[in-house]
Each structure stands twice: as structure tokens, then as C-alpha cells.
Motif scaffolding. Structure first.
Motif, PDB file in Angstrom:
ATOM      1  N   VAL A  14       1.331  -1.083  -0.205  1.00  0.00           N
ATOM      2  CA  VAL A  14       0.185  -0.017   0.162  1.00  0.00           C
ATOM      3  C   VAL A  14       0.930   1.000  -0.545  1.00  0.00           C
ATOM      4  O   VAL A  14       0.891   1.792  -0.768  1.00  0.00           O
ATOM      5  CB  VAL A  14      -0.954   0.215   1.041  1.00  0.00           C
ATOM      6  N   GLY A  15       1.662   1.250   0.677  1.00  0.00           N
ATOM      7  CA  GLY A  15       3.108   2.215   0.789  1.00  0.00           C
ATOM      8  C   GLY A  15       3.439   2.366  -0.799  1.00  0.00           C
ATOM      9  O   GLY A  15       3.648   3.828  -1.487  1.00  0.00           O
ATOM     10  N   GLY A  16       3.958   1.785  -0.949  1.00  0.00           N
ATOM     11  CA  GLY A  16       4.637   1.538  -2.573  1.00  0.00           C
ATOM     12  C   GLY A  16       3.025   2.570  -3.568  1.00  0.00           C
ATOM     13  O   GLY A  16       4.390   3.106  -4.686  1.00  0.00           O
ATOM     14  N   CYS A  17       2.273   1.957  -3.355  1.00  0.00           N
ATOM     15  CA  CYS A  17       0.865   2.461  -4.462  1.00  0.00           C
ATOM     16  C   CYS A  17       1.057   3.882  -3.769  1.00  0.00           C
ATOM     17  O   CYS A  17       0.644   4.372  -4.813  1.00  0.00           O
ATOM     18  CB  CYS A  17      -0.264   1.508  -4.621  1.00  0.00           C
ATOM     19  N   VAL A  18       1.393   4.565  -2.482  1.00  0.00           N
ATOM     20  CA  VAL A  18       0.885   5.775  -2.071  1.00  0.00           C
ATOM     21  C   VAL A  18       1.890   6.578  -2.800  1.00  0.00           C
ATOM     22  O   VAL A  18       1.885   7.553  -3.609  1.00  0.00           O
ATOM     23  CB  VAL A  18       0.214   5.920  -0.975  1.00  0.00           C
ATOM     24  N   CYS A  19       3.005   6.234  -2.958  1.00  0.00           N
ATOM     25  CA  CYS A  19       4.138   6.621  -3.905  1.00  0.00           C
ATOM     26  C   CYS A  19       4.006   7.412  -4.640  1.00  0.00           C
ATOM     27  O   CYS A  19       4.780   7.876  -5.673  1.00  0.00           O
ATOM     28  CB  CYS A  19       5.930   5.832  -3.185  1.00  0.00           C
ATOM     29  N   VAL A  20       3.776   5.684  -6.201  1.00  0.00           N
ATOM     30  CA  VAL A  20       4.014   5.570  -7.107  1.00  0.00           C
ATOM     31  C   VAL A  20       2.620   6.861  -7.460  1.00  0.00           C
ATOM     32  O   VAL A  20       2.587   7.668  -8.844  1.00  0.00           O
ATOM     33  CB  VAL A  20       2.664   4.470  -7.561  1.00  0.00           C
ATOM     34  N   VAL A  21       1.344   7.312  -6.828  1.00  0.00           N
ATOM     35  CA  VAL A  21       0.673   8.115  -6.988  1.00  0.00           C
ATOM     36  C   VAL A  21       1.583   9.310  -7.024  1.00  0.00           C
ATOM     37  O   VAL A  21       1.587   9.986  -7.913  1.00  0.00           O
ATOM     38  CB  VAL A  21      -0.913   8.055  -6.336  1.00  0.00           C
ATOM     39  N   TRP A  22       1.254   9.161  -5.640  1.00  0.00           N
ATOM     40  CA  TRP A  22       2.569  10.463  -5.752  1.00  0.00           C
ATOM     41  C   TRP A  22       3.369  10.904  -6.582  1.00  0.00           C
ATOM     42  O   TRP A  22       3.776  12.072  -6.492  1.00  0.00           O
ATOM     43  CB  TRP A  22       2.796  10.364  -3.557  1.00  0.00           C
ATOM     44  N   ALA A  23       4.526  10.152  -6.892  1.00  0.00           N
ATOM     45  CA  ALA A  23       5.107  10.649  -7.642  1.00  0.00           C
ATOM     46  C   ALA A  23       4.797  10.983  -9.038  1.00  0.00           C
ATOM     47  O   ALA A  23       5.628  11.524  -9.928  1.00  0.00           O
ATOM     48  CB  ALA A  23       5.755   9.222  -7.708  1.00  0.00           C
ATOM     49  N   SER A  24       3.760  10.456  -9.310  1.00  0.00           N
ATOM     50  CA  SER A  24       2.701  11.125 -10.721  1.00  0.00           C
ATOM     51  C   SER A  24       2.834  12.553 -10.896  1.00  0.00           C
ATOM     52  O   SER A  24       2.114  13.218 -11.878  1.00  0.00           O
ATOM     53  CB  SER A  24       2.046  10.501 -11.459  1.00  0.00           C
TER      54      SER A  24
END
Length: 74
Positions: A14-24
């Protein structure tokens, strides 16, 4: 004990998914690094899963075979 390991893996995913969205959306450099690692690991998992399955099983899962049950039956 196994429940704690599974919860830890879930939190990391879940933390990785949040980082993907934040990085985008233009997050800091460390977020973009975590997002790149997350996307790379996801690609590895996807490739390892597809190599274990047969090559003919993907067509039916992805909708490759049309059963004719669509709304075009006028």
C-alpha cells in the motif's frame, strides 16, 4: 507470526502504491525512487506469474474469446 508478516507485506504494498500516485503528481526524489522500485517489483511479479501459467490461459482471462453475450444481439 505469519499474520504479522502478511500485514507487513500489505503495508509495504500500500505504501508503494501511495508513492506511485504521489510521484505521478511530482513528489520528492525519494518518492520517485520508491515508486520506481515498486513498479519494477510489480513487473517482476507479473512476469514470474505469467511464466508459471500456460501461454493459452491468458486469452480467456483477458477477454480474448468472445462468447457472443454482448449487447449487440439485435
Amino acid at each position: 507470526m505469519i499474520v504479522l508478516v502478511l500485514v507487513g507485506v500489505l503495508v509495504l504494498a500500500v505504501g508503494g502504491c501511495v508513492c506511485v500516485v504521489w510521484a505521478s503528481r511530482g513528489g520528492p526524489r525519494w518518492v520517485r525512487a520508491v515508486a520506481a522500485v515498486t513498479l519494477g517489483l510489480g513487473e517482476l511479479v507479473r512476469r514470474s506469474g505469467s511464466s508459471r501459467r500456460g501461454s493459452g490461459s491468458d486469452a480467456s482471462v483477458l477477454g480474448g474469446s468472445d462468447s457472443g453475450s454482448g449487447s449487440d444481439s439485435n
